[in-house]
Write a protein that holds these residues in place. Structure first.
Motif, PDB file in Angstrom:
ATOM      1  N   HIS A  99       6.933   0.470   9.207  1.00 49.94           N
ATOM      2  CA  HIS A  99       6.725  -0.457   8.102  1.00 49.94           C
ATOM      3  C   HIS A  99       5.443  -0.143   7.320  1.00 49.94           C
ATOM      4  N   ALA A 100       5.324  -0.804   6.168  1.00 53.28           N
ATOM      5  CA  ALA A 100       4.233  -0.521   5.231  1.00 53.28           C
ATOM      6  C   ALA A 100       2.860  -0.754   5.863  1.00 53.28           C
ATOM      7  N   GLN A 101       2.687  -1.875   6.572  1.00 54.31           N
ATOM      8  CA  GLN A 101       1.376  -2.133   7.167  1.00 54.31           C
ATOM      9  C   GLN A 101       1.010  -1.054   8.171  1.00 54.31           C
ATOM     10  N   THR A 102       1.987  -0.598   8.940  1.00 57.53           N
ATOM     11  CA  THR A 102       1.723   0.461   9.924  1.00 57.53           C
ATOM     12  C   THR A 102       1.313   1.742   9.225  1.00 57.53           C
ATOM     13  N   LEU A 103       1.978   2.095   8.144  1.00 55.34           N
ATOM     14  CA  LEU A 103       1.640   3.314   7.423  1.00 55.34           C
ATOM     15  C   LEU A 103       0.241   3.240   6.833  1.00 55.34           C
ATOM     16  N   GLU A 104      -0.145   2.077   6.316  1.00 57.32           N
ATOM     17  CA  GLU A 104      -1.503   1.936   5.795  1.00 57.32           C
ATOM     18  C   GLU A 104      -2.533   2.053   6.918  1.00 57.32           C
ATOM     19  N   THR A 105      -2.212   1.460   8.076  1.00 57.08           N
ATOM     20  CA  THR A 105      -3.115   1.528   9.219  1.00 57.08           C
ATOM     21  C   THR A 105      -3.248   2.948   9.746  1.00 57.08           C
ATOM     22  N   LEU A 106      -2.188   3.739   9.627  1.00 54.83           N
ATOM     23  CA  LEU A 106      -2.191   5.107  10.134  1.00 54.83           C
ATOM     24  C   LEU A 106      -2.885   6.100   9.203  1.00 54.83           C
ATOM     25  N   GLU A 107      -3.141   5.713   7.970  1.00 54.92           N
ATOM     26  CA  GLU A 107      -3.715   6.669   7.009  1.00 54.92           C
ATOM     27  C   GLU A 107      -4.994   7.334   7.510  1.00 54.92           C
ATOM     28  N   PRO A 108      -5.960   6.595   8.096  1.00 55.42           N
ATOM     29  CA  PRO A 108      -7.174   7.269   8.571  1.00 55.42           C
ATOM     30  C   PRO A 108      -6.944   8.235   9.727  1.00 55.42           C
ATOM     31  N   LEU A 109      -5.770   8.168  10.367  1.00 56.41           N
ATOM     32  CA  LEU A 109      -5.490   9.025  11.516  1.00 56.41           C
ATOM     33  C   LEU A 109      -4.966  10.402  11.111  1.00 56.41           C
ATOM     34  N   GLY A 110      -4.668  10.573   9.837  1.00 60.95           N
ATOM     35  CA  GLY A 110      -4.233  11.884   9.364  1.00 60.95           C
ATOM     36  C   GLY A 110      -2.798  12.231   9.689  1.00 60.95           C
ATOM     37  N   VAL A 111      -1.926  11.224   9.827  1.00 61.94           N
ATOM     38  CA  VAL A 111      -0.523  11.499  10.172  1.00 61.94           C
ATOM     39  C   VAL A 111       0.455  11.005   9.115  1.00 61.94           C
ATOM     40  N   THR A 112       0.008  10.174   8.198  1.00 56.49           N
ATOM     41  CA  THR A 112       0.934   9.513   7.273  1.00 56.49           C
ATOM     42  C   THR A 112       1.670  10.511   6.390  1.00 56.49           C
ATOM     43  N   GLN A 113       0.964  11.522   5.900  1.00 56.42           N
ATOM     44  CA  GLN A 113       1.597  12.499   5.021  1.00 56.42           C
ATOM     45  C   GLN A 113       2.707  13.258   5.742  1.00 56.42           C
ATOM     46  N   ARG A 114       2.459  13.671   6.971  1.00 62.43           N
ATOM     47  CA  ARG A 114       3.476  14.406   7.722  1.00 62.43           C
ATOM     48  C   ARG A 114       4.678  13.516   8.051  1.00 62.43           C
ATOM     49  N   LEU A 115       4.421  12.261   8.414  1.00 61.13           N
ATOM     50  CA  LEU A 115       5.521  11.334   8.647  1.00 61.13           C
ATOM     51  C   LEU A 115       6.371  11.194   7.386  1.00 61.13           C
ATOM     52  N   SER A 116       5.695  11.104   6.253  1.00 61.53           N
ATOM     53  CA  SER A 116       6.389  10.929   4.979  1.00 61.53           C
ATOM     54  C   SER A 116       7.283  12.121   4.660  1.00 61.53           C
ATOM     55  N   GLU A 117       6.822  13.316   5.007  1.00 62.26           N
ATOM     56  CA  GLU A 117       7.609  14.521   4.736  1.00 62.26           C
ATOM     57  C   GLU A 117       8.912  14.550   5.534  1.00 62.26           C
ATOM     58  N   LEU A 118       8.914  13.956   6.708  1.00 64.48           N
ATOM     59  CA  LEU A 118      10.081  14.006   7.592  1.00 64.48           C
ATOM     60  C   LEU A 118      11.032  12.838   7.404  1.00 64.48           C
ATOM     61  N   ALA A 119      10.578  11.773   6.762  1.00 63.18           N
ATOM     62  CA  ALA A 119      11.296  10.505   6.788  1.00 63.18           C
ATOM     63  C   ALA A 119      12.205  10.302   5.582  1.00 63.18           C
ATOM     64  N   LEU A 120      13.058   9.321   5.721  1.00 66.88           N
ATOM     65  CA  LEU A 120      13.860   8.789   4.622  1.00 66.88           C
ATOM     66  C   LEU A 120      13.230   7.473   4.195  1.00 66.88           C
ATOM     67  N   LYS A 121      13.009   7.285   2.898  1.00 63.43           N
ATOM     68  CA  LYS A 121      12.364   6.070   2.397  1.00 63.43           C
ATOM     69  C   LYS A 121      13.401   5.202   1.684  1.00 63.43           C
ATOM     70  N   LEU A 122      13.513   3.965   2.129  1.00 57.63           N
ATOM     71  CA  LEU A 122      14.487   3.034   1.564  1.00 57.63           C
ATOM     72  C   LEU A 122      13.786   1.799   1.036  1.00 57.63           C
ATOM     73  N   GLN A 123      14.306   1.258  -0.047  1.00 59.96           N
ATOM     74  CA  GLN A 123      13.727   0.045  -0.619  1.00 59.96           C
ATOM     75  C   GLN A 123      14.570  -1.196  -0.325  1.00 59.96           C
ATOM     76  N   ASN A 124      15.821  -1.016   0.054  1.00 59.48           N
ATOM     77  CA  ASN A 124      16.738  -2.143   0.130  1.00 59.48           C
ATOM     78  C   ASN A 124      17.023  -2.571   1.569  1.00 59.48           C
ATOM     79  N   PHE A 125      16.933  -3.882   1.793  1.00 64.61           N
ATOM     80  CA  PHE A 125      17.304  -4.491   3.063  1.00 64.61           C
ATOM     81  C   PHE A 125      18.177  -5.693   2.745  1.00 64.61           C
ATOM     82  N   ALA A 126      19.304  -5.840   3.444  1.00 62.59           N
ATOM     83  CA  ALA A 126      20.214  -6.944   3.165  1.00 62.59           C
ATOM     84  C   ALA A 126      20.708  -7.572   4.451  1.00 62.59           C
ATOM     85  N   ILE A 127      20.826  -8.880   4.427  1.00 60.29           N
ATOM     86  CA  ILE A 127      21.516  -9.626   5.475  1.00 60.29           C
ATOM     87  C   ILE A 127      22.883 -10.005   4.919  1.00 60.29           C
ATOM     88  N   ARG A 128      23.933  -9.648   5.629  1.00 64.62           N
ATOM     89  CA  ARG A 128      25.296  -9.809   5.125  1.00 64.62           C
ATOM     90  C   ARG A 128      26.158 -10.580   6.123  1.00 64.62           C
TER      91      ARG A 128
END
Length: 414
Positions: A50-79
């Motif tokens: 989640h977003a808060q985790t990614l912001e917290t991880l930024e000083p650790l030097g891993v966020t960019q690499r995680l971003s390169e490997l991941a799929l980013k989605l904006q939509n969440f739905a309860i159906r």
């Protein structure tokens, strides 16, 4: 080779233990990270960061690499089958990471392990902790490596060793809560999926819940409740779950199954996060339903907060008494997460037709209110809990340092 002494001994090299190790490396704190497994996780388990985790991880030097490997989605739905009850847009989050980052846990662990290696660290594998004792001077842990016992003395010991934590049992602290009646099924599958690969979907149905989330390799993570789940769910089991709970206008087809698992879920929270020199984090301190994808995220932030405190104390920035800030900040965060995951799970598992009608009506009304929808997205993303991941300024002027720090006083991002 395992040392005889260390400042911090971390037991458990999952994402939580590795995140703590990275913070301690950057703060110049001597520590040892052990794990009983011969290698890191090879299965996907947790799938969202989640977003808060990614912001917290930024000083650790891993966020960019995680971003390169991941799929980013904006939509969440309860159906409810074909009907969208509540649709959330994570693209509107007030964050540098306005999305759901979909990444299997084994890849997250791989990125963390690579960062530890880049910092000159080592994960000591096939090392199992057998006993933990402490006194006023420190803690002593009996470990077994290659069939031989060894005693490691540490100033502090951190249990990142899961729900069956040896460290927690050694503290005697109660782990309050219970297990859910239903078991959960986890599977990574190839699907002909009518909803498509741009949304994380949580389906409510009288038979139970099912979550379908796209993954970076084109497969989908399926999480579902079952009263009596098979030990190893097969394609037919996943197909039956989606047929009975998913959309009906166009039938879903399960094409292939790459990984599956069954597990029981507990909702538990430890009464205290520390016992003198023993600290607990991640699943050793809190466990809950996978609804909302909160577990790994909460544990990682535990680790970063605790790691910063250790760094500040050992580098003379804070007095030792301020280690109590760890529980002050992180236990309320875990309480909020348990309430969130529990509410979502209880809503999904209700069998009463009246309660289902009311639930669907309430969610449909919420869907008409952009302000309330954003508040829900902030809770799911963790951003509403950002103050519980931010350390206050030290309570007094820095004291004399005993050694220089590589990167003193890591600053967390709100």
């Amino acid at each position: 080779m395992l040392p005889d002494t260390t400042e911090v001994l971390i037991i458990g090299a999952g994402p939580t233990g590795m995140a703590l190790s990275i913070v301690l490396h950057q703060a110049g704190v001597d520590h040892v990270l052990i794990d009983r497994l011969a290698q890191g996780l090879q299965t996907s388990r947790a799938g969202v960061i989640h977003a808060q985790t990614l912001e917290t991880l930024e000083p650790l030097g891993v966020t960019q690499r995680l971003s390169e490997l991941a799929l980013k989605l904006q939509n969440f739905a309860i159906r409810d089958r074909n009907r969208a009850l509540l649709k959330l847009d994570f693209g509107k989050l007030p964050s540098r990471h306005p999305y759901l980052m979909m990444l299997p846990q084994n890849l997250t662990e791989q990125v963390f392990a690579e960062r530890i290696a880049a910092l000159g660290g080592v994960i000591h594998r096939t090392v199992e902790a057998k006993a933990v004792v402490q006194d006023a001077d420190g803690a002593r842990v009996t470990v077994v490596e290659n069939g031989r016992e060894k005693l490691i003395s540490a100033r502090y010991v951190v249990g990142a060793d899961g729900m069956q934590s040896l460290v927690r049992r050694s503290t005697g602290i109660e782990f309050d809560g219970a297990a859910y009646d239903a078991s959960f099924v986890l599977a990574d599958v190839r699907l002909d999926w009518p909803v498509g690969p741009t949304e994380v979907s949580l389906f409510f149905a009288p038979a139970g819940l099912v979550v379908v989330a796209p993954l970076p390799d084109g497969s989908y993570r399926v999480v579902a409740t079952m009263d009596d789940a098979p030990e190893k769910p097969e394609i037919a089991d996943i197909q039956a779950l989606l047929d009975s709970r998913g959309p009906t206008k166009k039938r879903t087809r399960v094409l292939d199954l790459s990984w599956n698992s069954r597990f029981r879920v507990h909702h538990r929270l430890i009464r205290s996060y520390r016992k003198d020199r023993l600290f607990l984090m991640g699943d050793a301190a809190h466990v809950h339903s996978p609804a909302g994808g909160q577990g790994m995220n909460t544990g990682i932030i535990d680790a970063v907060v605790l790691g910063q405190l250790f760094g500040d104390v050992m580098n003379g920035v804070r007095p030792e008494a301020e280690l109590d800030l760890y529980e002050t900040l992180r236990r309320p965060a875990a309480q909020e997460v348990l309430e969130l995951a529990g509410t979502m799970t209880d809503m999904a598992l209700t069998r009463s037709s009246v309660k289902r009608f009311v639930r669907n009506l309430v969610l449909s009304v919420l869907n008409l209110n952009p302000f309330l929808k954003l508040r829900i997205a902030l809770k799911l993303s963790g951003l509403s809990r950002a103050p519980l991941a931010r350390l206050p300024a030290p309570s007094r002027e820095p004291i004399a340092q005993t050694k220089p720090a590589a990167e003193p006083g890591l600053k967390l991002v709100a």
